[in-house]
Design an enzyme around this catalytic site. Structure first.
Site, PDB file in Angstrom:
ATOM      1  N   SER A  14      11.145   2.304   5.190  1.00  0.00           N
ATOM      2  CA  SER A  14      11.878   2.231   3.782  1.00  0.00           C
ATOM      3  C   SER A  14      11.211   1.488   2.732  1.00  0.00           C
ATOM      4  CB  SER A  14      13.268   1.357   4.203  1.00  0.00           C
ATOM      5  OG  SER A  14      13.965   2.038   5.226  1.00  0.00           O
ATOM      6  N   GLU A  15      10.566   0.437   2.919  1.00  0.00           N
ATOM      7  CA  GLU A  15       9.936  -0.469   1.893  1.00  0.00           C
ATOM      8  C   GLU A  15       8.497   0.458   1.765  1.00  0.00           C
ATOM      9  OE1 GLU A  15      10.994  -2.604  -0.045  1.00  0.00           O
ATOM     10  OE2 GLU A  15      12.706  -3.289   1.497  1.00  0.00           O
ATOM     11  N   GLY A  16       7.896   0.606   2.770  1.00  0.00           N
ATOM     12  CA  GLY A  16       6.520   1.270   2.368  1.00  0.00           C
ATOM     13  C   GLY A  16       5.612   0.221   2.124  1.00  0.00           C
ATOM     14  N   ARG A 132      18.145   5.101   3.352  1.00  0.00           N
ATOM     15  CA  ARG A 132      18.013   3.702   4.288  1.00  0.00           C
ATOM     16  C   ARG A 132      19.293   3.283   4.549  1.00  0.00           C
ATOM     17  NH1 ARG A 132      14.477  -1.363   2.230  1.00  0.00           N
ATOM     18  NH2 ARG A 132      14.987  -2.685   4.107  1.00  0.00           N
TER      19      ARG A 132
END
Length: 146
Positions: A14-16, A132
């Site tokens: 989700s954050e990368g 997410r």
């Protein structure tokens, strides 16, 4: 309790991973796997191993906060989903949420239903946040098989 592999993977996906500081959708300076704070400033760059260390430190803080706020038993997937939620939104948002109130009343299904409601940034619905929240909801609802 610690975040399980499924929770860590959800956060990372989700954050990368960004090795140069950037401003997120609401203007917060961010680096690595969504790390924020006074140490993140314009022009900052890090290595992948440093991003991993920042993630582990952030996870420890969020795990401690989730453990303190939740008063009912959780399985590893429920805990990890709440850590992902709080990692992204902050422990204060979890603390003041209907999600937490319902959960601490023992209404696990009602709590699970609250995840998708948290899909906005800067007052705007964000498709990536909805995805997410749906992934967190799915993890929260996934039984742990021993």
């Amino acid at each position: 309790m610690q975040t399980n592999t499924a929770g860590i993977n959800l956060i990372k996906q989700s954050e990368g991973l960004r090795l140069s500081a950037y401003q997120d959708q609401v203007g917060v300076w961010t680096i690595g796997y969504g790390h924020t704070g006074p140490d993140v400033t314009a022009g900052l760059t890090i290595e992948a191993d440093q991003a991993e260390r920042l993630l582990q430190g952030d996870l420890a803080r969020v795990e401690q906060g989730v453990s303190a706020l939740v008063t009912v038993p959780l399985n590893a997937n429920q805990f990890s989903a709440l850590v992902s939620f709080s990692y992204n939104l902050g422990l204060r948002n979890l603390q003041s949420s209907t999600l937490l109130r319902l959960l601490n009343q023992g209404d696990y299904a009602g709590a699970a239903g609250q995840f998708p409601r948290w899909d906005c940034a800067g007052g705007q619905e964000v498709q990536g946040l909805l995805r997410r929240r749906q992934a967190e909801q799915a993890l929260f609802q996934t039984p742990v098989v021993n």
